[in-house]
Design a protein around this motif. Sequence first.
Motif, mmCIF file in Angstrom:
data_model
loop_
_atom_site.group_PDB
_atom_site.id
_atom_site.type_symbol
_atom_site.label_atom_id
_atom_site.label_comp_id
_atom_site.label_asym_id
_atom_site.label_seq_id
_atom_site.Cartn_x
_atom_site.Cartn_y
_atom_site.Cartn_z
ATOM 1 N N VAL A 91 0.849 -1.185 0.000
ATOM 2 C CA VAL A 91 0.000 0.000 0.000
ATOM 3 C C VAL A 91 0.890 1.244 0.000
ATOM 4 O O VAL A 91 1.797 1.357 0.828
ATOM 5 N N SER A 92 0.648 2.137 -0.952
ATOM 6 C CA SER A 92 1.398 3.391 -1.014
ATOM 7 C C SER A 92 0.524 4.455 -1.664
ATOM 8 O O SER A 92 -0.591 4.179 -2.114
ATOM 9 N N LEU A 93 1.047 5.666 -1.712
ATOM 10 C CA LEU A 93 0.345 6.787 -2.320
ATOM 11 C C LEU A 93 -0.022 6.441 -3.759
ATOM 12 O O LEU A 93 0.787 5.898 -4.498
ATOM 13 N N GLY A 94 -1.255 6.718 -4.136
ATOM 14 C CA GLY A 94 -1.717 6.451 -5.487
ATOM 15 C C GLY A 94 -2.362 5.086 -5.648
ATOM 16 O O GLY A 94 -2.950 4.791 -6.684
ATOM 17 N N LYS A 95 -2.283 4.241 -4.634
ATOM 18 C CA LYS A 95 -2.855 2.889 -4.711
ATOM 19 C C LYS A 95 -4.308 2.884 -4.245
ATOM 20 O O LYS A 95 -4.716 3.681 -3.404
ATOM 21 N N THR A 96 -5.077 1.952 -4.817
ATOM 22 C CA THR A 96 -6.447 1.715 -4.382
ATOM 23 C C THR A 96 -6.434 0.456 -3.528
ATOM 24 O O THR A 96 -5.902 -0.569 -3.949
ATOM 25 N N VAL A 97 -6.997 0.570 -2.336
ATOM 26 C CA VAL A 97 -6.958 -0.515 -1.362
ATOM 27 C C VAL A 97 -8.377 -0.919 -0.982
ATOM 28 O O VAL A 97 -9.204 -0.062 -0.677
ATOM 29 N N THR A 98 -8.621 -2.218 -1.016
ATOM 30 C CA THR A 98 -9.899 -2.747 -0.530
ATOM 31 C C THR A 98 -9.593 -3.552 0.722
ATOM 32 O O THR A 98 -8.676 -4.375 0.724
ATOM 33 N N PHE A 99 -10.361 -3.269 1.777
ATOM 34 C CA PHE A 99 -10.176 -4.009 3.026
ATOM 35 C C PHE A 99 -11.528 -4.358 3.615
ATOM 36 O O PHE A 99 -12.550 -3.797 3.237
ATOM 37 N N VAL A 100 -11.499 -5.338 4.512
ATOM 38 C CA VAL A 100 -12.717 -5.787 5.189
ATOM 39 C C VAL A 100 -12.557 -5.495 6.666
ATOM 40 O O VAL A 100 -11.518 -5.795 7.258
ATOM 41 N N GLU A 101 -13.592 -4.891 7.244
ATOM 42 C CA GLU A 101 -13.573 -4.646 8.690
ATOM 43 C C GLU A 101 -13.872 -5.958 9.408
ATOM 44 O O GLU A 101 -14.749 -6.708 9.009
ATOM 45 N N ILE A 102 -13.108 -6.187 10.470
ATOM 46 C CA ILE A 102 -13.301 -7.397 11.269
ATOM 47 C C ILE A 102 -13.926 -6.948 12.602
ATOM 48 O O ILE A 102 -13.465 -5.971 13.182
ATOM 49 N N PRO A 103 -14.956 -7.545 13.111
ATOM 50 C CA PRO A 103 -15.595 -8.783 12.688
ATOM 51 C C PRO A 103 -16.813 -8.580 11.791
ATOM 52 O O PRO A 103 -17.364 -9.551 11.295
ATOM 53 N N ILE B 90 -6.362 0.196 13.079
ATOM 54 C CA ILE B 90 -6.285 1.600 12.680
ATOM 55 C C ILE B 90 -6.997 2.440 13.731
ATOM 56 O O ILE B 90 -8.161 2.184 14.056
ATOM 57 N N LEU B 91 -6.291 3.422 14.268
ATOM 58 C CA LEU B 91 -6.893 4.331 15.240
ATOM 59 C C LEU B 91 -7.505 5.504 14.489
ATOM 60 O O LEU B 91 -6.799 6.259 13.817
ATOM 61 N N THR B 92 -8.828 5.645 14.584
ATOM 62 C CA THR B 92 -9.530 6.761 13.949
ATOM 63 C C THR B 92 -10.180 7.599 15.037
ATOM 64 O O THR B 92 -10.334 7.136 16.175
ATOM 65 N N PRO B 93 -10.585 8.825 14.690
ATOM 66 C CA PRO B 93 -11.289 9.649 15.685
ATOM 67 C C PRO B 93 -12.540 8.954 16.229
ATOM 68 O O PRO B 93 -12.952 9.194 17.354
ATOM 69 N N GLY B 94 -13.123 8.050 15.439
ATOM 70 C CA GLY B 94 -14.326 7.338 15.870
ATOM 71 C C GLY B 94 -14.043 6.064 16.639
ATOM 72 O O GLY B 94 -14.950 5.320 16.962
ATOM 73 N N GLY B 95 -12.776 5.775 16.876
ATOM 74 C CA GLY B 95 -12.430 4.552 17.595
ATOM 75 C C GLY B 95 -11.452 3.708 16.794
ATOM 76 O O GLY B 95 -10.955 4.123 15.760
ATOM 77 N N GLU B 96 -11.217 2.490 17.300
ATOM 78 C CA GLU B 96 -10.258 1.602 16.652
ATOM 79 C C GLU B 96 -10.964 0.712 15.629
ATOM 80 O O GLU B 96 -12.042 0.208 15.874
ATOM 81 N N MET B 97 -10.323 0.547 14.449
ATOM 82 C CA MET B 97 -10.839 -0.357 13.426
ATOM 83 C C MET B 97 -9.842 -1.495 13.273
ATOM 84 O O MET B 97 -8.636 -1.278 13.278
ATOM 85 N N ASP B 98 -10.356 -2.706 13.126
ATOM 86 C CA ASP B 98 -9.510 -3.853 12.851
ATOM 87 C C ASP B 98 -9.873 -4.278 11.437
ATOM 88 O O ASP B 98 -11.042 -4.589 11.150
ATOM 89 N N VAL B 99 -8.901 -4.262 10.509
ATOM 90 C CA VAL B 99 -9.195 -4.550 9.106
ATOM 91 C C VAL B 99 -8.217 -5.573 8.545
ATOM 92 O O VAL B 99 -7.119 -5.754 9.061
ATOM 93 N N GLU B 100 -8.662 -6.225 7.473
ATOM 94 C CA GLU B 100 -7.781 -7.114 6.720
ATOM 95 C C GLU B 100 -7.757 -6.618 5.282
ATOM 96 O O GLU B 100 -8.794 -6.408 4.667
ATOM 97 N N ILE B 101 -6.543 -6.415 4.750
ATOM 98 C CA ILE B 101 -6.379 -5.907 3.386
ATOM 99 C C ILE B 101 -6.656 -7.034 2.401
ATOM 100 O O ILE B 101 -6.049 -8.106 2.471
ATOM 101 N N LYS B 102 -7.602 -6.793 1.483
ATOM 102 C CA LYS B 102 -7.989 -7.796 0.495
ATOM 103 C C LYS B 102 -7.240 -7.609 -0.819
ATOM 104 O O LYS B 102 -6.695 -8.556 -1.371
ATOM 105 N N THR B 103 -7.270 -6.380 -1.365
ATOM 106 C CA THR B 103 -6.601 -6.133 -2.647
ATOM 107 C C THR B 103 -5.915 -4.778 -2.648
ATOM 108 O O THR B 103 -6.339 -3.848 -1.937
ATOM 109 N N ILE B 104 -4.863 -4.696 -3.457
ATOM 110 C CA ILE B 104 -4.132 -3.444 -3.674
ATOM 111 C C ILE B 104 -3.958 -3.310 -5.183
ATOM 112 O O ILE B 104 -3.525 -4.252 -5.835
ATOM 113 N N SER B 105 -4.337 -2.165 -5.716
ATOM 114 C CA SER B 105 -4.157 -1.988 -7.172
ATOM 115 C C SER B 105 -3.766 -0.558 -7.494
ATOM 116 O O SER B 105 -3.844 0.305 -6.667
#
Length: 159
Positions: A89-101, A144-159
């Motif tokens: 994952v880097s600048l310019g990339k499109t990332v798809t992730f799934v929030e767990i659970p 991931i720590l966000t202003p709305g709380g912690e997110m737990d994610v799994e990265i599915k695709t990077i393009s």
Amino acid sequence: MGVSIEKQYPMTVAGKQKLQDELNHLITVKRKEVVERIKIARSFGDLSENSEYDSAKEDQAFVEGRISTLESMIRNAVIIEGEGNNDIVSLGKTVTFVEIPDGDEETYTIVGSAEADPLEGLISNDSPIAKGLIGKTTGDRVKILTPGGEMDVEIKTIS
């Protein structure tokens, strides 16, 4: 005295074109509209109590300020598309992730702050989500720590 270094603005080719289009519109259309409004307001006479004139002058200041900002951003644009591979994952990339659970799938393109538009799926590289994802690879689980709380994610695709 030191040399001032202008801020660089990472952006995609499309993001730079969008700024260029806005700049062209401001210069060719908006600037002329505001000058015409000032001319009309002046014809009303006494400028000391002329709200039309004051409003037109404020709009002129805004338009000129925005033109200056856009010119600087375009002049200092650093194009980010096409860098590296699609494994990280880097600048310019499109990332798809799934929030767990809960399994909610989200897709974002990581762009420079100049072209960020979360409603269009473009998030700034300075945002908490982007900061949490940058440098990670497909299959990684990330907190991931966000202003709305912690997110737990799994990265599915990077393009």
